[in-house]
Each structure stands twice: as structure tokens, then as C-alpha cells.
Design a protein around this motif. Sequence first.
Motif, mmCIF file in Angstrom:
data_model
loop_
_atom_site.group_PDB
_atom_site.id
_atom_site.type_symbol
_atom_site.label_atom_id
_atom_site.label_comp_id
_atom_site.label_asym_id
_atom_site.label_seq_id
_atom_site.Cartn_x
_atom_site.Cartn_y
_atom_site.Cartn_z
ATOM 1 N N GLY A 1 0.805 -1.224 0.000
ATOM 2 C CA GLY A 1 0.000 0.000 0.000
ATOM 3 C C GLY A 1 0.834 1.268 0.000
ATOM 4 O O GLY A 1 2.073 1.240 -0.123
ATOM 5 N N ALA A 2 0.149 2.382 0.147
ATOM 6 C CA ALA A 2 0.782 3.701 0.098
ATOM 7 C C ALA A 2 1.935 3.805 1.087
ATOM 8 O O ALA A 2 3.020 4.293 0.762
ATOM 9 N N VAL A 3 1.706 3.314 2.301
ATOM 10 C CA VAL A 3 2.713 3.381 3.361
ATOM 11 C C VAL A 3 3.626 2.154 3.286
ATOM 12 O O VAL A 3 4.857 2.274 3.315
ATOM 13 N N GLY B 1 -2.900 -8.625 0.218
ATOM 14 C CA GLY B 1 -4.158 -9.310 -0.067
ATOM 15 C C GLY B 1 -4.261 -9.964 -1.435
ATOM 16 O O GLY B 1 -5.359 -10.382 -1.818
ATOM 17 N N LYS C 1 0.118 -8.468 -5.553
ATOM 18 C CA LYS C 1 0.686 -7.480 -4.623
ATOM 19 C C LYS C 1 1.956 -8.045 -3.968
ATOM 20 O O LYS C 1 2.952 -7.330 -3.810
ATOM 21 N N TYR D 1 -2.247 -12.999 2.811
ATOM 22 C CA TYR D 1 -2.932 -13.343 4.068
ATOM 23 C C TYR D 1 -4.343 -13.886 3.823
ATOM 24 O O TYR D 1 -4.945 -14.487 4.709
ATOM 25 N N ASN E 1 -0.157 -1.997 10.227
ATOM 26 C CA ASN E 1 -1.106 -1.236 9.408
ATOM 27 C C ASN E 1 -2.530 -1.755 9.522
ATOM 28 O O ASN E 1 -3.453 -1.066 9.106
ATOM 29 N N CYS F 1 0.831 2.087 13.403
ATOM 30 C CA CYS F 1 0.512 3.129 12.425
ATOM 31 C C CYS F 1 -0.981 3.167 12.142
ATOM 32 O O CYS F 1 -1.588 4.238 12.089
ATOM 33 N N GLY F 2 -1.593 2.001 11.933
ATOM 34 C CA GLY F 2 -3.021 1.976 11.590
ATOM 35 C C GLY F 2 -3.623 0.614 11.843
ATOM 36 O O GLY F 2 -2.912 -0.374 12.076
ATOM 37 N N SER G 1 -8.119 -3.094 9.393
ATOM 38 C CA SER G 1 -9.085 -4.199 9.435
ATOM 39 C C SER G 1 -10.244 -3.889 10.386
ATOM 40 O O SER G 1 -11.267 -4.566 10.356
ATOM 41 N N TYR H 1 -11.606 -0.606 10.846
ATOM 42 C CA TYR H 1 -12.276 0.690 10.632
ATOM 43 C C TYR H 1 -13.746 0.554 10.224
ATOM 44 O O TYR H 1 -14.535 1.449 10.477
ATOM 45 N N PHE I 1 1.306 6.352 16.774
ATOM 46 C CA PHE I 1 1.740 7.704 16.386
ATOM 47 C C PHE I 1 0.776 8.258 15.354
ATOM 48 O O PHE I 1 0.142 7.506 14.606
ATOM 49 N N ILE J 1 0.963 11.055 12.341
ATOM 50 C CA ILE J 1 2.051 11.710 11.635
ATOM 51 C C ILE J 1 1.957 13.235 11.676
ATOM 52 O O ILE J 1 2.980 13.934 11.644
ATOM 53 N N ASN K 1 -7.240 -1.132 -4.368
ATOM 54 C CA ASN K 1 -6.087 -0.359 -4.855
ATOM 55 C C ASN K 1 -4.860 -1.264 -4.920
ATOM 56 O O ASN K 1 -4.703 -2.158 -4.095
HETATM 57 P P1 NDP Z 1 -3.132 1.389 1.656
HETATM 58 O O1 NDP Z 1 -2.663 2.038 0.427
HETATM 59 O O2 NDP Z 1 -2.314 0.308 2.252
HETATM 60 O O3 NDP Z 1 -4.624 0.901 1.395
HETATM 61 C C1 NDP Z 1 -5.307 0.195 2.365
HETATM 62 C C2 NDP Z 1 -4.967 -1.302 2.272
HETATM 63 O O4 NDP Z 1 -5.323 -1.947 3.466
HETATM 64 C C3 NDP Z 1 -5.773 -2.017 1.214
HETATM 65 O O5 NDP Z 1 -5.207 -1.871 -0.064
HETATM 66 C C4 NDP Z 1 -5.724 -3.459 1.699
HETATM 67 O O6 NDP Z 1 -4.599 -4.080 1.121
HETATM 68 C C5 NDP Z 1 -5.486 -3.318 3.213
HETATM 69 N N1 NDP Z 1 -6.620 -3.855 3.960
HETATM 70 C C6 NDP Z 1 -7.894 -3.463 3.905
HETATM 71 N N2 NDP Z 1 -8.649 -4.210 4.735
HETATM 72 C C7 NDP Z 1 -7.814 -5.082 5.323
HETATM 73 C C8 NDP Z 1 -7.985 -6.134 6.282
HETATM 74 N N3 NDP Z 1 -9.189 -6.419 6.794
HETATM 75 N N4 NDP Z 1 -6.899 -6.815 6.655
HETATM 76 C C9 NDP Z 1 -5.692 -6.539 6.139
HETATM 77 N N5 NDP Z 1 -5.463 -5.557 5.233
HETATM 78 C C10 NDP Z 1 -6.515 -4.857 4.839
HETATM 79 O O7 NDP Z 1 -3.381 2.482 2.782
HETATM 80 P P2 NDP Z 1 -2.283 3.410 3.463
HETATM 81 O O8 NDP Z 1 -0.937 2.904 3.140
HETATM 82 O O9 NDP Z 1 -2.621 4.817 3.169
HETATM 83 O O10 NDP Z 1 -2.553 3.173 5.012
HETATM 84 C C11 NDP Z 1 -2.050 2.006 5.657
HETATM 85 C C12 NDP Z 1 -2.330 2.125 7.156
HETATM 86 O O11 NDP Z 1 -1.620 3.266 7.662
HETATM 87 C C13 NDP Z 1 -3.801 2.360 7.492
HETATM 88 O O12 NDP Z 1 -4.125 1.619 8.645
HETATM 89 C C14 NDP Z 1 -3.859 3.841 7.795
HETATM 90 O O13 NDP Z 1 -4.911 4.171 8.665
HETATM 91 C C15 NDP Z 1 -2.496 4.046 8.420
HETATM 92 N N6 NDP Z 1 -2.001 5.427 8.390
HETATM 93 C C16 NDP Z 1 -1.681 6.004 9.589
HETATM 94 C C17 NDP Z 1 -1.150 7.258 9.650
HETATM 95 C C18 NDP Z 1 -0.760 7.818 10.984
HETATM 96 O O14 NDP Z 1 -0.491 9.015 11.092
HETATM 97 N N7 NDP Z 1 -0.706 7.014 12.024
HETATM 98 C C19 NDP Z 1 -0.980 8.077 8.428
HETATM 99 C C20 NDP Z 1 -1.288 7.357 7.195
HETATM 100 C C21 NDP Z 1 -1.800 6.078 7.202
HETATM 101 P P3 NDP Z 1 -4.543 -5.675 0.944
HETATM 102 O O15 NDP Z 1 -5.021 -5.980 -0.435
HETATM 103 O O16 NDP Z 1 -3.121 -5.971 1.160
HETATM 104 O O17 NDP Z 1 -5.469 -6.253 1.969
#
Ligand code: NDP
Length: 341
Positions: free
Chosen positions: A158-160, A180, A184, A200, A224, A246-247, A250, A252, A276, A278, A326
Motif C-alpha cells: 500500500g501507500a505506506v 491481499g 501485490k 494473508y 497497518n 501506524c493503523g 481491518s 475501521y 503515532f 504523523i 487499490n
Molecule cells: P493502503 O494504500 O495500504 O490501502 C489500504 C490497504 O489496506 C488495502 O489496499 C488493503 O490491502 C489493506 N486492507 C484493507 N482491509 C484489510 C484487512 N481487513 N486486513 C488486512 N489488510 C486490509 O493504505 P495506506 O498505506 O494509506 O494506510 C495504511 C495504514 O496506515 C492504514 O491503517 C492507515 O490508517 C495508516 N495510516 C496512519 C497514519 C498515521 O499518522 N498514524 C498516516 C497514514 C496512514 P490488501 O489488499 O493488502 O489487503
Amino acid sequence: MTNTTRQVIFAKRPRGWVSDDCFEIRDVAIPELADGDVLVRNIYMSVDPYMRGRMNDAKSYAAGFELGKVMQCGAIGEVVKSRNDKIPEGTVVTGMLNWETYTLVKGGDGLMPVDPKAAPLPYYISVLGMPGFTAWYGLLKIGEPKAGETVYVSAASGAVGQVVGQIAKIRGATVIGSAGSDDKCAYVTEKCGYDACFNYKTVDSYAKALHEHCPKGIDVYFENVGGKMLDAVLTVLNQHSRIALCGLISQYNLTEPEGIKYVQSLLINKVRLQGFIISDHYDLFPEFVNDVAGWLKSGQMTYRLSVAEGIDNAPGAFIGMLKGENFGKQVVKLGDDPYAA
Ligand code: NDP
């Protein structure tokens, strides 16, 4: 130039998963500029997981979105009208803008000019913006990986996540990811240098997969996703390991959060777990940009975007991102990018 802006309005609070009817699209007149104001033509906007939290009627670290109002987002665009000498027409800027085609910014507040020729425009709201900064800060300032340690990253593509793994490799760690889909996983191992990645969604057990891929245990977990994944990680942690929380994506869209069983691991392994946000750390942004822009330029880092087209598709891009549709950082292209290669 048009005198209207096309906006996405926050129309309904979701309970559980976000649906299309949480949004409405409307065209409204662009107001007149007062002294100091600028009008930005938004070119790319970001959709991010934290926005799901802002749709709830609950206290959090960021103010909630207001029902009936346009949604906010990180975006990049060009100034097309200006009554502000410091931000003339033609300046490319990033900032907290809106889910809309044009945003009038009072006093030009919060806008940051960027060099549109130094990097692709979407990078300024992704790898060189908030998500990249999140990866850099969480890994280096909280995870503190050392050469030879094992770092595990969930939502690895993902983005992060894609940035976390690449920085951990630069620091000499062994890096394991989960994502997922098989595609990927192939992306992070073949392009981002991850040592291994598991899907996973197709493994029998998260804990079993983690034990197999991390035979020496986990020293740093970049968290995440939360929930069952965090619980599984707790069974594989080493002494004095660190978790950069970070996040918890799963969780939200759940109406009730999942429980965590193996908390005792934090005690017996003397683990440091630190959450944290950011936005608290922007004093370190120049240090981050220096590192990551350097790695991108030298070819030590790559980055993948997932680009949706048009403001009308922003809600779908956001909902899709929450579901994992995404592949790379999800952005939405809102208008012509004169700097695209
Ligand atoms: P991503 O680009 O990684 O997009 C979200 C991804 O989460 C999806 O593509 C999916 O990927 C995965 N996902 C969704 N549902 C589930 C699940 N049930 N179990 C496992 N994976 C899941 O998002 P970001 O990189 O922008 O964000 C990643 C994390 O970082 C988030 O939790 C976000 O809230 C957090 N964050 C925190 C910040 C902070 O300041 N603390 C700032 C920015 C982001 P897949 O296909 O792999 O399942």
C-alpha cells in the motif's frame, strides 16, 4: 475557465462499510476571491484510510467531516487565480484541499509550493507526502530497525507499506510482508526488495505463515491492519521488539472491534508498542524529504500508484481502497496534468 466547481459532499454517516449513498456530487459557483485568496485547480487528490474515521460521529485526533459539507483531502494543483503576491498564478501547490475540481483557499493558508519538474505530481501527495512521511517516521523513529533484524510489514504493497519495506531494506534488515493478493506480493518482492511476502487471504493461519517466514522471530512490526493480524504477530515477537502502531485498517469498518488475546507477549518480551499520528511530527518533514527524494533519485526506491479518473469516481476509489482494490497508493486524477511525462 469554468465558474463552477464539482464537489463531493458528505451526505450520510456510514455504519459499518461505507456505501455510495454516503456521498453526493454537486456543482456550485466558485466564490469571488478576496485580497490574499487563491483559487487552486486540483489536479490529483488523495483518498486515505484515516478519512473513514473522520466519517464517524466520534472524537478522534482529527475533526470529523461535517454532514452536508464538501469533504477534505490532501491534494496537489495549480493556482489559476491569485490575489496573493506570495502565491502567484501558475504556482503548483499541495495542501489540505477539498474533494472538488477547484478550491478557493482563504489567504492561501496552508498551501506549500512544490517544484512540478522535480517529481511526478502525484508523488507530492504520496511517497514524498503524508504516506511516505508516515512510513519513514514510523519505521525509523519508532521501529528503529538494525541491520540483520527481521521487520514485518502488513498491507505491504500500500501507500505506506511499500515505502516501509524499502527503507527497512536500505537499513539492512530482513523484510517480510503480507498483502491481499499474489500480484501485490509479487510486486513487493520483485520491485521493492522484500525478502518474502505472503497472501494473508489464502494462508491457513496468520501465525503459521509468520512463523514460517520469520524463523528468527520478529524484531520490528510495522502495524497497518490490527485485529487478528496483530494477535498473530504477538506470538512471533522477539525480546525487546518494537511495534510501530501506524493503523488498524481491518477494524475501521467494523461496528464492534475484535479482541486481542496474546497481550502477555508484550510483557514477557518487554516489547515497546507505540502509536503515532504523523501530523504531530512535521518538524521532521525536511529530513524525510531529503532521505526519500534522494533514494528515489538514486533508484534505490520505487513507488507504485493506483490512479482513478475524475471527481465522480472519487467515492468509488475511496471505498475500493478500504476493500483493498487499490494496488499501490490510491489517488484520483481530477484534471489535466501539464507536467505528466
Ligand atoms: P493502503 O494504500 O495500504 O490501502 C489500504 C490497504 O489496506 C488495502 O489496499 C488493503 O490491502 C489493506 N486492507 C484493507 N482491509 C484489510 C484487512 N481487513 N486486513 C488486512 N489488510 C486490509 O493504505 P495506506 O498505506 O494509506 O494506510 C495504511 C495504514 O496506515 C492504514 O491503517 C492507515 O490508517 C495508516 N495510516 C496512519 C497514519 C498515521 O499518522 N498514524 C498516516 C497514514 C496512514 P490488501 O489488499 O493488502 O489487503
